[in-house]
Design an enzyme around this catalytic site. Structure first.
Site, mmCIF file in Angstrom:
data_model
loop_
_atom_site.group_PDB
_atom_site.id
_atom_site.type_symbol
_atom_site.label_atom_id
_atom_site.label_comp_id
_atom_site.label_asym_id
_atom_site.label_seq_id
_atom_site.Cartn_x
_atom_site.Cartn_y
_atom_site.Cartn_z
ATOM 1 N N HIS A 13 0.842 -1.205 0.000
ATOM 2 C CA HIS A 13 0.000 0.000 0.000
ATOM 3 C C HIS A 13 0.873 1.250 0.000
ATOM 4 C CE1 HIS A 13 -2.837 3.075 1.255
ATOM 5 N NE2 HIS A 13 -3.764 2.285 0.770
ATOM 6 N N GLU A 46 -3.619 2.119 -7.250
ATOM 7 C CA GLU A 46 -4.003 3.275 -6.440
ATOM 8 C C GLU A 46 -2.996 4.398 -6.680
ATOM 9 O OE1 GLU A 46 -6.417 2.205 -2.741
ATOM 10 O OE2 GLU A 46 -4.374 1.717 -2.230
HETATM 11 P P1 13P Z 1 -9.248 6.893 -0.095
HETATM 12 O O1 13P Z 1 -10.449 6.116 -0.604
HETATM 13 O O2 13P Z 1 -9.483 7.524 1.241
HETATM 14 O O3 13P Z 1 -8.739 7.837 -1.134
HETATM 15 O O4 13P Z 1 -8.094 5.817 0.162
HETATM 16 C C1 13P Z 1 -7.798 4.900 -0.824
HETATM 17 C C2 13P Z 1 -6.914 3.862 -0.265
HETATM 18 O O5 13P Z 1 -5.761 4.126 0.060
HETATM 19 C C3 13P Z 1 -7.472 2.507 -0.071
HETATM 20 O O6 13P Z 1 -6.466 1.597 0.228
#
Ligand code: 13P
Length: 236
Positions: free
Chosen positions: A88, A157
């Site tokens: 992450h 992400e």
């Molecule tokens: P947000 O949905 O708060 O932008 O976070 C995304 C995230 O890091 C999920 O792992």
């Protein structure tokens, strides 16, 4: 679809219990067959039979041992946890995990047969350098990672979209997911500022097999609404 709620360092054990009661009854009342995974903080883990999967946001790649402040396999086994987030962006960028450490974690938990949600994503400065820089940054995040691992789920992400309210335009998600699809047959999730009002249109995109939701997943009702949207998508 695969819908994941990453609580990060939010919610107490009591709050998590109340949250799961809402989500679990929603899932059974609506006979949801999409995969729902919740990643609570360690302190909220409990061993209970569930109709949603419970995963952890991190763990140290060892059976047990002298790793002050960490949680290892032995503690996860106590709660029957077999699902883990690895790579992450907050672990990479806030907590300073290197690709080498991340790959070691991946190898260990793959050997243990965990479902691994492996996260990749670029900072804004990298995206601004253009496609070549972008793809070589993402490629580097796959060093030491087995893209053919059977229980792999990939989450794209973009760092600049996490917790900012910014999301990439659809074309940027489609392009990145097409590039990821060329690497792996694993399901591909999008994460970064997914909310009730954009989840449906993101889940409709090519090669998007689900979403990894942070802040908007903290509301059980909002998360259930996103689960409902995923179920509806199958029926159109
Ligand atoms: P947000 O949905 O708060 O932008 O976070 C995304 C995230 O890091 C999920 O792992």
């Amino acid at each position: 679809m695969i819908l994941c709620a990453n609580f990060k360092a939010n919610k107490t054990r009591q709050e998590t219990r109340a949250y799961l009661a809402v989500v679990e009854s929603f899932v059974s009342a609506n006979t949801i067959d999409d995969t729902v995974i919740v990643f609570p903080p360690f302190t909220a883990l409990e061993r209970m039979s569930r109709n949603v999967l419970i995963g952890v946001q991190n763990a140290y790649p060892a059976q047990n041992g002298a790793y002050t402040g960490e949680i290892t396999l032995e503690q996860l086994e106590e709660f029957g946890v077999k699902t883990i987030l690895i790579g992450h962006s907050e672990r990479r960028h806030v907590l300073g995990e290197t690709q080498e450490q991340i790959a070691a974690k991946f190898r260990f938990f793959a050997q243990q047969g965990f479902v691994i949600i492996y996260c990749v994503g670029e900072p804004l400065a990298v995206r601004e350098q253009g496609d070549e820089a972008l793809m070589s940054y993402i490629d580097a995040q796959f060093e030491g990672i087995d893209c053919n691992y059977a229980d792999l789920i990939i989450a794209y992400e973009p760092v600049w979209a996490i917790g900012t309210g910014l999301t990439p335009i659809s074309q940027q998600i489609v392009e990145m997911h097409a590039a990821l699809r060329a690497k792996t047959q694993a399901p591909l999730l999008y994460g970064g500022s997914v909310k009730v009002d954009n989840a449906r249109s993101i889940m409709e995109l090519d090669n998007v097999d689900g979403v990894l939701v942070g802040s908007a997943s903290l509301s059980a009702n909002d998360f259930c609404e996103m689960i409902a949207q995923a179920a509806e998508l199958k029926n159109v």
